[in-house]
Design a protein around this motif. Structure first.
Motif, PDB file in Angstrom:
ATOM      1  N   LEU A 158      14.240  25.639  30.425  1.00  0.00           N
ATOM      2  CA  LEU A 158      13.005  25.286  31.136  1.00  0.00           C
ATOM      3  C   LEU A 158      12.515  26.441  32.004  1.00  0.00           C
ATOM      4  O   LEU A 158      11.298  26.666  32.122  1.00  0.00           O
ATOM      5  N   ALA A 159      13.441  27.167  32.624  1.00  0.00           N
ATOM      6  CA  ALA A 159      13.043  28.313  33.446  1.00  0.00           C
ATOM      7  C   ALA A 159      12.345  29.373  32.591  1.00  0.00           C
ATOM      8  O   ALA A 159      11.322  29.941  32.997  1.00  0.00           O
ATOM      9  N   GLN A 165       5.010  30.393  30.377  1.00  0.00           N
ATOM     10  CA  GLN A 165       3.701  29.789  30.627  1.00  0.00           C
ATOM     11  C   GLN A 165       2.950  30.534  31.728  1.00  0.00           C
ATOM     12  O   GLN A 165       1.737  30.758  31.632  1.00  0.00           O
ATOM     13  N   ARG A 166       3.672  30.926  32.774  1.00  0.00           N
ATOM     14  CA  ARG A 166       3.008  31.691  33.843  1.00  0.00           C
ATOM     15  C   ARG A 166       2.525  33.041  33.328  1.00  0.00           C
ATOM     16  O   ARG A 166       1.408  33.480  33.649  1.00  0.00           O
ATOM     17  N   ARG A 167       3.364  33.690  32.521  1.00  0.00           N
ATOM     18  CA  ARG A 167       2.965  34.988  31.976  1.00  0.00           C
ATOM     19  C   ARG A 167       1.782  34.835  31.024  1.00  0.00           C
ATOM     20  O   ARG A 167       0.866  35.659  31.005  1.00  0.00           O
ATOM     21  N   ASP A 171      -1.863  36.524  31.264  1.00  0.00           N
ATOM     22  CA  ASP A 171      -2.396  37.359  30.190  1.00  0.00           C
ATOM     23  C   ASP A 171      -3.736  36.831  29.694  1.00  0.00           C
ATOM     24  O   ASP A 171      -4.653  37.613  29.392  1.00  0.00           O
ATOM     25  N   VAL A 172      -3.854  35.510  29.587  1.00  0.00           N
ATOM     26  CA  VAL A 172      -5.130  34.934  29.147  1.00  0.00           C
ATOM     27  C   VAL A 172      -6.238  35.262  30.139  1.00  0.00           C
ATOM     28  O   VAL A 172      -7.361  35.631  29.766  1.00  0.00           O
ATOM     29  N   SER A 173      -5.912  35.135  31.419  1.00  0.00           N
ATOM     30  CA  SER A 173      -6.908  35.459  32.436  1.00  0.00           C
ATOM     31  C   SER A 173      -7.326  36.928  32.338  1.00  0.00           C
ATOM     32  O   SER A 173      -8.517  37.266  32.453  1.00  0.00           O
ATOM     33  N   HIS A 174      -6.343  37.791  32.086  1.00  0.00           N
ATOM     34  CA  HIS A 174      -6.655  39.214  31.967  1.00  0.00           C
ATOM     35  C   HIS A 174      -7.501  39.494  30.724  1.00  0.00           C
ATOM     36  O   HIS A 174      -8.449  40.296  30.772  1.00  0.00           O
ATOM     37  N   GLU A 175      -7.145  38.833  29.603  1.00  0.00           N
ATOM     38  CA  GLU A 175      -7.877  39.080  28.367  1.00  0.00           C
ATOM     39  C   GLU A 175      -9.302  38.555  28.446  1.00  0.00           C
ATOM     40  O   GLU A 175     -10.221  39.134  27.846  1.00  0.00           O
ATOM     41  N   PHE A 331       6.628  40.336  19.413  1.00  0.00           N
ATOM     42  CA  PHE A 331       6.392  38.945  19.022  1.00  0.00           C
ATOM     43  C   PHE A 331       6.090  38.065  20.221  1.00  0.00           C
ATOM     44  O   PHE A 331       6.061  36.844  20.096  1.00  0.00           O
ATOM     45  N   GLN A 332       5.879  38.671  21.382  1.00  0.00           N
ATOM     46  CA  GLN A 332       5.489  37.926  22.572  1.00  0.00           C
ATOM     47  C   GLN A 332       3.966  37.971  22.726  1.00  0.00           C
ATOM     48  O   GLN A 332       3.330  38.950  22.329  1.00  0.00           O
ATOM     49  N   PRO A 333       3.379  36.916  23.289  1.00  0.00           N
ATOM     50  CA  PRO A 333       1.915  36.879  23.396  1.00  0.00           C
ATOM     51  C   PRO A 333       1.354  38.041  24.208  1.00  0.00           C
ATOM     52  O   PRO A 333       1.895  38.404  25.250  1.00  0.00           O
TER      53      PRO A 333
END
Length: 385
Positions: A158-159, A165-167, A171-175, A331-333
């Motif tokens: 879970l951690a 999810q935080r990362r 990243d979505v906000s940055h993109e 392979f990481q978003p």
């Protein structure tokens, strides 16, 4: 060392164990007391002395606590009365104290790990997902320890998910911030320079299409991870899917001057279970990713082979490759390799490809080619004809 607080479960176990052992002690003691009475003379006969001499051969020794003169089963003589022994209060109390101590230790042994698990769950509810509960169990090996080990595994997982999810949110906000900033700039230019309106509209169209692709890929990834994509299992001819992917990419390859090679086109017997559309997307993402990052080499090859009971598809290029430490990170978003600066893309194609492949029981991995460039291999279990 944290102080152990006695909870309701401890007192329940204590009462249960103590009552069970107390009933056992009292029951055994009463059974022994009831089955072994002591016989005494109520009033010795007047013709007999209170202290008799040695007993006749085969008879009991005389005295105030002597047994009946006759043998077992013979009637009692006059003046001889059986009387039960004194109730062993001291022995019963000693047994009760020992039972209480043992019950307290046993209740503490059972309730302590459950209490710690409760505290760990409460901390997890507050967002503190720190493993180490199993280590606090010491050397004990039982189901409670295994439960604590499972909790540690869950907390670790879970951690990692929460961190991911935080990362991803960052990243979505940055993109999204970059194309929105460009859209704002283009709108400002169009207002200040009306003669460049057509050029600004074209730039607005390109930016909106880029944002649409990004949002579409994010939705696809989210649905795949949540299991919301309808699962279709049907035999798929891998060579046929790869042929369609190559045909779709040939116009772009010809425009960019790429040389596309496809080996294994005649392997029609290689079939896997899956969704043809999703598998097409996997190989299309890999091929276009290679064409994007290997513009210098101008060469991409798709190779289909069989390894035991597994179908293997390899996509190779002659680009700069990646660092050996980045073969898993790509392979990481939104991850971009250190040697791919200036390349367009959102870094979601490989992530989506891995999610689809793993959903169908396969594996995907990347490695640098000895001749230079990158090789991405997809392994899928084959199905019988």
């Amino acid at each position: 060392m944290p102080r152990f607080r006695l909870g309701r479960l401890y007192w329940k176990f204590l009462c249960f164990f103590f009552l069970a052992q107390l009933l056992a002690v009292v029951g055994v003691g009463l059974a022994i007391w009831a089955t072994k009475p002591v016989h005494v003379f109520d009033h010795p006969p007047p013709h007999e002395s209170r202290f008799q001499g040695p007993a006749p051969e085969g008879g009991p020794v005389g005295g105030p606590f002597a047994g009946p003169p006759g043998g077992p089963g013979e009637p009692h003589p006059p003046g001889f009365l059986p009387r039960p022994a004194k109730l062993p209060i001291e022995h019963l109390l000693a047994g009760a104290v020992v039972s209480l101590v043992f019950a307290a230790l046993l209740a503490s042994y059972v309730a302590r790990p459950i209490r710690r698990l409760k505290d760990a769950l409460r901390a997890a509810g507050g967002g503190k997902l720190s493993p180490g509960l199993a280590a606090s169990m010491g050397r004990r090996e039982d189901e409670l320890t295994e439960l604590c080990q499972e909790f540690d595994h869950m907390a670790t997982r879970l951690a990692h998910l929460m961190e991911g999810q935080r990362r991803l949110l960052y990243d979505v906000s940055h993109e999204l911030r970059a194309p929105l900033a460009r859209l704002t700039a283009v709108i400002g230019i169009a207002r200040q320079q009306p003669d460049r309106l057509e050029d600004c509209l074209q730039r607005l169209e390109r930016e909106s299409e880029r944002m649409d692709r990004l949002i579409s890929e994010l939705l696809t990834l989210s649905r795949l991870e949540a299991g919301m994509v309808e699962r279709i299992d049907e035999p798929v001819i891998v060579a046929e899917v790869l042929g369609n992917v190559v045909s779709d990419a040939e116009p772009q390859a010809a425009q960019l001057g790429f040389n596309l090679e496809f080996e294994g086109e005649d392997m029609a017997a290689v079939r896997v279970m899956g969704d043809p559309e999703l598998l097409h997307r996997v190989f299309d993402n890999l091929l276009r990713n290679a064409m994007t990052h290997a513009s210098a080499g101008k060469w991409v090859r798709l190779c289909l082979s069989v390894q035991g009971e597994t179908a293997c598809v390899q996509v190779e290029d002659r680009g700069p490759g990646v660092l050996s430490s980045e073969t898993e990170q790509i392979f990481q978003p939104f991850y971009r390799g250190s040697q791919t600066s200036g390349v367009n893309g959102h870094g979601l194609g490989l992530v989506i490809a891995r999610q689809i492949v793993e959903n169908y029981g396969g594996q995907i991995k990347a490695e640098n080619r000895p001749e230079g460039g990158l090789r991405v291999s997809v392994y899928l279990p084959m199905t019988a004809l």
